[in-house]
Design a protein around this motif. Structure first.
Motif, PDB file in Angstrom:
ATOM      1  N   GLU A  38      -5.510  -8.708  -4.570  1.00  0.00           N
ATOM      2  CA  GLU A  38      -6.960  -8.500  -4.587  1.00  0.00           C
ATOM      3  C   GLU A  38      -8.502  -8.114  -3.707  1.00  0.00           C
ATOM      4  O   GLU A  38      -8.810  -7.447  -4.672  1.00  0.00           O
ATOM      5  CB  GLU A  38      -7.561  -9.977  -5.331  1.00  0.00           C
ATOM      6  N   LYS A  39      -8.379  -8.297  -3.020  1.00  0.00           N
ATOM      7  CA  LYS A  39      -9.859  -8.457  -2.314  1.00  0.00           C
ATOM      8  C   LYS A  39      -9.917  -6.932  -1.891  1.00  0.00           C
ATOM      9  O   LYS A  39     -10.748  -6.959  -2.309  1.00  0.00           O
ATOM     10  CB  LYS A  39      -9.949  -9.560  -1.208  1.00  0.00           C
ATOM     11  N   GLU A  40      -9.126  -6.670  -1.100  1.00  0.00           N
ATOM     12  CA  GLU A  40      -8.707  -5.329  -0.510  1.00  0.00           C
ATOM     13  C   GLU A  40      -8.989  -4.001  -1.807  1.00  0.00           C
ATOM     14  O   GLU A  40      -9.973  -2.888  -1.336  1.00  0.00           O
ATOM     15  CB  GLU A  40      -7.258  -4.701  -0.003  1.00  0.00           C
ATOM     16  N   THR A  41      -8.342  -4.322  -2.868  1.00  0.00           N
ATOM     17  CA  THR A  41      -8.089  -2.961  -3.855  1.00  0.00           C
ATOM     18  C   THR A  41      -9.363  -3.361  -4.623  1.00  0.00           C
ATOM     19  O   THR A  41     -10.249  -2.414  -5.689  1.00  0.00           O
ATOM     20  CB  THR A  41      -6.903  -3.317  -4.766  1.00  0.00           C
ATOM     21  N   ARG A  42     -10.365  -4.822  -4.687  1.00  0.00           N
ATOM     22  CA  ARG A  42     -11.441  -5.417  -6.134  1.00  0.00           C
ATOM     23  C   ARG A  42     -10.402  -4.562  -7.648  1.00  0.00           C
ATOM     24  O   ARG A  42     -11.568  -4.430  -7.738  1.00  0.00           O
ATOM     25  CB  ARG A  42     -12.728  -4.267  -5.276  1.00  0.00           C
ATOM     26  N   LEU A  43      -9.370  -5.166  -6.852  1.00  0.00           N
ATOM     27  CA  LEU A  43      -8.735  -4.838  -8.573  1.00  0.00           C
ATOM     28  C   LEU A  43      -8.545  -6.235 -10.060  1.00  0.00           C
ATOM     29  O   LEU A  43      -9.368  -6.894  -8.835  1.00  0.00           O
ATOM     30  CB  LEU A  43      -7.635  -4.189  -8.869  1.00  0.00           C
ATOM     31  N   PRO A  44      -9.251  -5.692 -10.948  1.00  0.00           N
ATOM     32  CA  PRO A  44      -8.894  -7.597 -11.596  1.00  0.00           C
ATOM     33  C   PRO A  44      -7.906  -7.792 -11.255  1.00  0.00           C
ATOM     34  O   PRO A  44      -6.716  -7.361 -11.138  1.00  0.00           O
ATOM     35  CB  PRO A  44      -9.840  -7.298 -12.481  1.00  0.00           C
ATOM     36  N   LYS A  45      -7.707  -9.774 -11.208  1.00  0.00           N
ATOM     37  CA  LYS A  45      -5.996  -9.949 -11.562  1.00  0.00           C
ATOM     38  C   LYS A  45      -4.864  -9.900 -11.893  1.00  0.00           C
ATOM     39  O   LYS A  45      -3.706  -8.620 -11.269  1.00  0.00           O
ATOM     40  CB  LYS A  45      -6.303 -11.460 -12.049  1.00  0.00           C
ATOM     41  N   SER A  46      -5.375  -9.287 -13.394  1.00  0.00           N
ATOM     42  CA  SER A  46      -4.457  -8.914 -13.926  1.00  0.00           C
ATOM     43  C   SER A  46      -3.727  -7.194 -14.459  1.00  0.00           C
ATOM     44  O   SER A  46      -3.154  -7.172 -13.739  1.00  0.00           O
ATOM     45  CB  SER A  46      -5.157  -9.123 -15.249  1.00  0.00           C
ATOM     46  N   SER A  47      -4.809  -6.338 -13.810  1.00  0.00           N
ATOM     47  CA  SER A  47      -4.293  -5.130 -13.168  1.00  0.00           C
ATOM     48  C   SER A  47      -3.400  -4.834 -11.987  1.00  0.00           C
ATOM     49  O   SER A  47      -2.848  -4.226 -11.988  1.00  0.00           O
ATOM     50  CB  SER A  47      -5.452  -4.421 -13.290  1.00  0.00           C
ATOM     51  N   LEU A  48      -3.911  -5.411 -10.827  1.00  0.00           N
ATOM     52  CA  LEU A  48      -3.217  -5.874  -9.823  1.00  0.00           C
ATOM     53  C   LEU A  48      -1.639  -6.520  -9.989  1.00  0.00           C
ATOM     54  O   LEU A  48      -0.778  -5.744  -9.932  1.00  0.00           O
ATOM     55  CB  LEU A  48      -3.693  -6.487  -8.917  1.00  0.00           C
ATOM     56  N   SER A  49      -1.776  -7.419 -10.866  1.00  0.00           N
ATOM     57  CA  SER A  49       0.177  -7.906 -11.645  1.00  0.00           C
ATOM     58  C   SER A  49       0.446  -6.973 -12.188  1.00  0.00           C
ATOM     59  O   SER A  49       1.643  -6.336 -11.563  1.00  0.00           O
ATOM     60  CB  SER A  49      -0.879  -9.439 -12.222  1.00  0.00           C
ATOM     61  N   ARG A  50       0.149  -6.045 -13.095  1.00  0.00           N
ATOM     62  CA  ARG A  50       0.628  -5.788 -13.403  1.00  0.00           C
ATOM     63  C   ARG A  50       1.215  -4.565 -12.708  1.00  0.00           C
ATOM     64  O   ARG A  50       2.564  -3.548 -12.989  1.00  0.00           O
ATOM     65  CB  ARG A  50      -0.328  -4.779 -14.645  1.00  0.00           C
ATOM     66  N   ASN A  51       0.081  -3.946 -11.697  1.00  0.00           N
ATOM     67  CA  ASN A  51       0.848  -2.618 -11.034  1.00  0.00           C
ATOM     68  C   ASN A  51       1.734  -3.171 -10.127  1.00  0.00           C
ATOM     69  O   ASN A  51       2.644  -2.698  -9.459  1.00  0.00           O
ATOM     70  CB  ASN A  51      -0.681  -2.536  -9.426  1.00  0.00           C
ATOM     71  N   VAL A  52       1.709  -4.429  -9.330  1.00  0.00           N
ATOM     72  CA  VAL A  52       2.578  -4.398  -8.603  1.00  0.00           C
ATOM     73  C   VAL A  52       4.148  -5.350  -8.772  1.00  0.00           C
ATOM     74  O   VAL A  52       5.378  -4.556  -8.252  1.00  0.00           O
ATOM     75  CB  VAL A  52       2.094  -6.602  -7.712  1.00  0.00           C
ATOM     76  N   ASP A  53       3.968  -5.372 -10.853  1.00  0.00           N
ATOM     77  CA  ASP A  53       4.956  -5.688 -11.177  1.00  0.00           C
ATOM     78  C   ASP A  53       5.536  -4.199 -11.896  1.00  0.00           C
ATOM     79  O   ASP A  53       6.973  -4.347 -11.626  1.00  0.00           O
ATOM     80  CB  ASP A  53       5.037  -6.555 -12.469  1.00  0.00           C
ATOM     81  N   SER A  54       4.927  -3.714 -11.541  1.00  0.00           N
ATOM     82  CA  SER A  54       5.428  -2.017 -11.526  1.00  0.00           C
ATOM     83  C   SER A  54       6.373  -1.143 -10.458  1.00  0.00           C
ATOM     84  O   SER A  54       7.434  -1.014 -10.370  1.00  0.00           O
ATOM     85  CB  SER A  54       4.868  -0.903 -12.137  1.00  0.00           C
ATOM     86  N   LEU A  55       6.022  -1.556  -9.478  1.00  0.00           N
ATOM     87  CA  LEU A  55       6.255  -1.524  -8.350  1.00  0.00           C
ATOM     88  C   LEU A  55       7.405  -2.185  -7.953  1.00  0.00           C
ATOM     89  O   LEU A  55       8.879  -1.683  -7.406  1.00  0.00           O
ATOM     90  CB  LEU A  55       4.843  -1.577  -7.538  1.00  0.00           C
ATOM     91  N   VAL A  56       7.697  -3.489  -8.398  1.00  0.00           N
ATOM     92  CA  VAL A  56       8.941  -4.989  -8.056  1.00  0.00           C
ATOM     93  C   VAL A  56       9.885  -3.777  -8.851  1.00  0.00           C
ATOM     94  O   VAL A  56      10.894  -3.476  -8.130  1.00  0.00           O
ATOM     95  CB  VAL A  56       8.570  -5.941  -8.710  1.00  0.00           C
ATOM     96  N   ARG A  57       9.364  -3.468 -10.706  1.00  0.00           N
ATOM     97  CA  ARG A  57      10.284  -2.846 -10.950  1.00  0.00           C
ATOM     98  C   ARG A  57      11.005  -2.078 -10.656  1.00  0.00           C
ATOM     99  O   ARG A  57      12.039  -0.851 -10.955  1.00  0.00           O
ATOM    100  CB  ARG A  57       9.643  -2.247 -12.426  1.00  0.00           C
ATOM    101  N   LYS A  58      10.007  -0.558 -10.116  1.00  0.00           N
ATOM    102  CA  LYS A  58      10.897   0.447  -9.186  1.00  0.00           C
ATOM    103  C   LYS A  58      11.694   0.878  -7.835  1.00  0.00           C
ATOM    104  O   LYS A  58      12.078   1.398  -6.912  1.00  0.00           O
ATOM    105  CB  LYS A  58       9.511   1.496  -9.157  1.00  0.00           C
ATOM    106  N   GLY A  59      11.429  -1.227  -7.390  1.00  0.00           N
ATOM    107  CA  GLY A  59      12.039  -1.289  -6.569  1.00  0.00           C
ATOM    108  C   GLY A  59      11.717  -0.649  -5.367  1.00  0.00           C
ATOM    109  O   GLY A  59      12.319  -0.849  -4.542  1.00  0.00           O
ATOM    110  N   ILE A  60      10.251  -0.382  -5.026  1.00  0.00           N
ATOM    111  CA  ILE A  60       9.810  -0.297  -3.978  1.00  0.00           C
ATOM    112  C   ILE A  60       9.151  -2.120  -3.601  1.00  0.00           C
ATOM    113  O   ILE A  60       9.107  -1.003  -1.704  1.00  0.00           O
ATOM    114  CB  ILE A  60       8.402   0.464  -3.816  1.00  0.00           C
TER     115      ILE A  60
END
Length: 77
Positions: A38-60
């Motif tokens: 969150e600190k490094e990307t400066r993304l809002p918590k919700s956006s970061l969370s969505r992107n992380v969840d997407s990477l989890v779903r993709k199995g990465i």
């Protein structure tokens, strides 16, 4: 042998934000907290969370709750 994470996914299928998350993981031994991302990307918590969840779903990556924070790391084979 050191696993090369680049073999496991198609970079073209990732958003710029997801690529940014992967790059930070690669730079930090494949394991960081969500707060660090969150600190490094400066993304809002919700956006970061969505992107992380997407990477989890993709199995990465995998997300593991540790107390009040999440540990994000490359998915182990």
């Amino acid at each position: 042998k050191k696993e090369n994470s680049k073999e496991k996914y198609n970079p073209d299928a990732l958003t710029d934000r997801q690529k940014q998350i992967i790059k930070l993981l690669e730079k930090n031994s494949g394991c960081v907290t969500q707060a660090f991302l969150e600190k490094e990307t400066r993304l809002p918590k919700s956006s970061l969370s969505r992107n992380v969840d997407s990477l989890v779903r993709k199995g990465i990556v995998q997300k593991e709750a540790k107390g009040m924070s999440n540990i994000i790391s490359f998915k182990k084979e």
